[in-house]
Structures are given as C-alpha cells and as structure tokens.
Write a protein that holds these residues in place. Structure first.
Motif, mmCIF file in Angstrom:
data_model
loop_
_atom_site.group_PDB
_atom_site.id
_atom_site.type_symbol
_atom_site.label_atom_id
_atom_site.label_comp_id
_atom_site.label_asym_id
_atom_site.label_seq_id
_atom_site.Cartn_x
_atom_site.Cartn_y
_atom_site.Cartn_z
ATOM 1 N N LEU A 12 35.647 35.865 52.486
ATOM 2 C CA LEU A 12 34.714 35.651 51.373
ATOM 3 C C LEU A 12 35.118 36.492 50.163
ATOM 4 N N ALA A 13 35.441 37.752 50.434
ATOM 5 C CA ALA A 13 35.807 38.651 49.340
ATOM 6 C C ALA A 13 37.165 38.290 48.757
ATOM 7 N N SER B 193 25.567 37.429 51.890
ATOM 8 C CA SER B 193 26.207 36.881 50.706
ATOM 9 C C SER B 193 25.174 36.270 49.778
ATOM 10 N N LYS C 262 41.630 43.629 38.400
ATOM 11 C CA LYS C 262 40.336 42.974 38.511
ATOM 12 C C LYS C 262 39.325 43.851 39.245
ATOM 13 N N THR C 263 38.052 43.428 39.238
ATOM 14 C CA THR C 263 37.021 44.217 39.914
ATOM 15 C C THR C 263 37.325 44.347 41.400
ATOM 16 N N ARG D 60 33.121 44.033 46.862
ATOM 17 C CA ARG D 60 32.255 42.969 47.341
ATOM 18 C C ARG D 60 32.277 42.908 48.864
ATOM 19 N N SER E 220 38.359 35.347 48.474
ATOM 20 C CA SER E 220 38.243 34.173 47.614
ATOM 21 C C SER E 220 37.718 34.570 46.232
ATOM 22 N N GLU E 221 37.090 35.746 46.151
ATOM 23 C CA GLU E 221 36.712 36.271 44.840
ATOM 24 C C GLU E 221 37.761 37.287 44.410
ATOM 25 N N HIS E 222 38.971 36.826 44.216
ATOM 26 C CA HIS E 222 40.091 37.647 43.764
ATOM 27 C C HIS E 222 40.273 38.997 44.463
ATOM 28 N N GLU F 289 23.628 37.909 45.945
ATOM 29 C CA GLU F 289 23.626 37.101 44.730
ATOM 30 C C GLU F 289 22.219 37.051 44.120
ATOM 31 N N ASP G 6 38.331 41.224 46.138
ATOM 32 C CA ASP G 6 37.408 42.246 45.677
ATOM 33 C C ASP G 6 36.887 43.079 46.853
#
Length: 406
Positions: free
Chosen positions: A255-256, A294, A74-75, A265, A258-260, A298, A262
């Motif tokens: 935070l990162a 954050s 993943k990214t 990020r 929770s986005e797989h 976005e 990353d």
DNA sequence: CCTCCACTGGAAACCTAGGCTC
DNA sequence: GAGCCTAGGTTTCCAGTGGAGG
C-alpha cells in the motif's frame, strides 16, 4: 447524573472494558516506536545519506561552519528522519564538548507564514516576538542579535521549505544565507533545507539557491522490499512477537509503495492498524486491520483539514456540499453568498473565492480544474473528492455553520 | 475560421492590527 | 498618544483564454 455510582448496566460494560484492558496483555511492547516523531536508533537503507550528511556537518565540532545542505525527495523517503537522527547524534557530541551550538527545527508548512516561522525560531532561542507589528527584517535581526549576544552557532532545519517559498517569496531565506558575514564574532548559521518537491528549485532566486544548496542530497523512494524490511524492523520493537501477520506486513508495504514508497505512511498504517486491533480485543494484527486503518487515516486527515479551515473556507465547502453534483464557480459563488448572508456574514468577493477554491484543491478536499464550456465561458468545475459524510461531520463541528446544515 | 462567454489569475491598491518612536 | 511602519488577507481592476456554436 443521579445514578452515578450505582451498579447499573453501564457500569457493567465499563467494568468489562477496564478489566479486559488490565488483564489482557497489550499487543504492543512499545507503541512510541510507531509514532510520527519517533527517531529510531538505526535507520535502514540510508547509510550513504547518513554518512554524507554527517561528514558535511562534522566540521562544526571544530568550530567551523558546515556547508548549507539541501535535501530533497518525496514524502516518507527519510529526509526528516535522517536530518533529525544525525543532528541528534551531533548534539550528543556537542554536549560532551561543551560547545555553544543550537539545533533549531521548523516545519514551514505548519508555521504557515514567513512571520510565524520567525516567531517559532525565536521561541526556540528563548526570545519572544510579538505575533504582529514587527517587520520581517526586524524580527530576523532580533534573532541574529540574540545569536551574536550569546555567541551561539546554529544549525537550522527548515522542513518543507518549498511551502514557504511557493506561497511567499525567498527574502528571509536570502537573509539567512547572507547573514554569516555580518554575524562576525566567528558565529554562523547553517541551513538545512528539506523539500518534498523536486522542481522546487525553479521557484528560488539563483542567489538563494546557490547559497542554500552548497551541498545537495537526493533521497530515492523506498522499494517494496525495503519498506517490508523497515516495517519488520519496527514491528520487532513495537509489538509482541507474532502479533503482526506476515501478510499484513506485505499488504502494508505494498500500500505504501503504491504511494511512491512512503515509509511514513507505512508506519502510520501499522500504528493505526495496531490500535484498531487492540480496541477490538484482537491479539493479532492482520490484513483486515491494515485495510481498515488505511480508510481511517484518510478520514481523519480529511476531518482535521476541514475542521481547521478558516470560516469562509468552511462556508464554501458547505456550499459545495449542498450542490448535487459538479458545480461551476459562478453558481457556487451565488450559493455561497446567500448562505453567508443568511448567517449575517459579509461574503468575500468572487476573486477571493476563486483563490480559496484553488487552496482547497491543493489540500485535496475538492477537485477544481479549469474547464472551458465553449460558448458558455470558462470556469472551475468543482467536485468534492472526499466522503460527503466526513465533510458534513467536520462542518457540524463549527457552531455557526452547523445551523445551516439542516 | 471567428466570436464571445464566464470566468481565471496576475498585479496593485487597500485594510487591519499591532509594535515602534518620539 | 500621535504618527509611522509592516505582514498578511482582501478587494479592485483587468488583460487573457479554451472551445461550442455560429
């Protein structure tokens, strides 16, 4: 500008800002460490991948063709950075040994079409290809011709390779995996494909797949603990000691995560948070800055995406913006047509608009699932999923469109 | 259970710009 | 300069479809 140079209130404000910047010690030691394109001199938690990758490529130093490699994960799992790190180290050796090897890097999502990808590759080999007019195979064979003429061996990194394959087909990839036989003279091309999409292989023709993935490497997501360690490591190089609070690091990592998992990020968050803190004149980076960062990242991403949309994409968004709530394709289309006409632009067909809506969905600007309304037919239900204010601000940027946004 | 709406989305044809050949 | 070629975007055509209302 009559009062330019006069000591007025404006000047006082600027003086204060400038003085503060000069006098206060920056919270950064080296902010480049946090940049997106920064290649660190050591990479954490990727030892296995680095050594595997290195040993696959190493034969090139003896003039042998390395296997093509396929990296996926993943990214932000370190694929690109590992590839760039290893090829950078390899390049240092290549220079020492005086070998004629070129390392080319292309992000196919940024190049956006097959043809542009070839133009970009050509540019890195110092040949310029016209921006249209040539066939793909003609453009490719000019590139091959150049490699043959200068007897260059190449390693080509095709980042986000899934993009080009999903949107077009895999013909040029086939040409690249196949060309070695014809390049004779002992020259070769090795391809390193990088994909964010694990299911991407399904899109590939089996011939291309087997050519491309002679070797495969998987990059697992980073865990929270790993992200924290990576951040701490970067912070040591990027900020003055004690600037970033421990809780800020923890928040950033979670935070990162929770986005797989990353890492990109996570580092982005840190950079933007640092910049926010600096602008505020704060000498610490705390959780508050991370949260703000954050949001700001976005917004910036959305703004950039919309601003660079083609005209009709923007027009459709303007129509979505004008709609009070969810709107279906049919109504959206008629709103869009009248807006276009009022600007003297010939509207595109509904079929095309349906396609553009799907593209906007993929970009994450709108949500447009197909829903059935039973007796009342089947259609996309379009909903804006980014802040209206950001969309409207980005659309204002376009002179033509700003005129209809009241 | 059947109908039938308002589209969707695949496929192919068409258009445009610009390089190449002679 | 005429005539040919292609990539990428768009239009044309149309079979296919989930489910509310009958």
């Amino acid at each position: 500008m009559e009062n330019m140079g006069a000591a007025g209130p404006n000047n006082d404000i600027l003086d204060e800002i400038f003085n503060r910047t000069i006098n206060s010690k920056s919270i950064f030691l080296n902010r480049d460490v946090l940049r997106n394109d920064y290649i660190p001199d050591h990479i954490l938690f990727r030892d296995d991948q680095i050594s595997q990758f290195g040993s696959i490529l190493a034969p090139i130093l003896r003039g042998n063709k390395p296997s093509n490699i396929f990296l996926y994960g993943k990214t932000g799992t370190g694929k690109t950075v590992v590839a760039r790190y290893v090829t950078k180290k390899l390049y240092e050796r290549v220079l020492k040994l005086n070998l004629n090897i070129k390392f080319l890097y292309i992000n196919t999502r940024l190049a956006s079409t097959q043809y542009k990808m070839l133009v970009e590759l050509g540019a890195q080999l110092d040949i310029s290809l016209p921006f249209t007019g040539l066939s793909l195979s003609e453009a490719a064979s000019r590139i091959f011709e150049k490699m043959k003429r200068d007897s260059i061996n190449t390693i080509i990194i095709l980042d986000e390779i899934d993009y080009i394959v999903k949107n077009y087909d895999d013909n040029i990839l086939y040409e690249f995996t196949r060309v070695n036989n014809e390049l004779l003279n002992g020259n070769f091309i090795s391809i390193i494909g990088i994909s964010n999409d694990l299911k991407f292989k399904e899109y590939l023709d089996p011939r291309v797949l087997s050519g491309l993935s002679e070797e495969e490497m998987v990059f697992p997501p980073y865990t929270v603990d790993e992200l924290e360690a990576i951040l701490t490591d970067r912070i040591r190089a990027a900020f003055r000691p004690g600037v970033v609070s421990e809780s800020a690091v923890k928040l950033c990592a979670s935070l990162a995560a929770s986005e797989h998992g990353d890492a990109r990020r996570a580092v982005d968050l840190l950079r933007v948070a640092g910049e926010l803190a600096e602008r505020e004149g704060s000498d610490v980076v705390d959780t508050d800055h991370i949260t703000k960062a954050s949001r700001s990242i976005e917004r910036d991403r959305t703004y950039e995406v919309i601003r660079s949309l083609p005209l009709h994409g923007k027009l459709i968004l303007a129509a979505v913006l004008a709609a009070p709530e969810d709107i279906n394709t049919g109504r959206l289309y008629s709103n869009y047509t009248s807006m276009a006409r009022s600007l003297g632009i010939e509207p595109l067909t509904q079929r095309r608009i349906s396609g553009i809506l799907s593209e906007l969905d993929v970009l994450g600007v709108v949500n447009a699932p197909v829903v059935s309304n039973g007796r009342f037919g089947r259609s996309k239900r379009v909903k804006l999923v980014v802040p209206r204010e950001v969309v409207s601000r980005a659309l204002q940027e376009d002179e033509l469109i700003s005129s209809i946004l009241k």
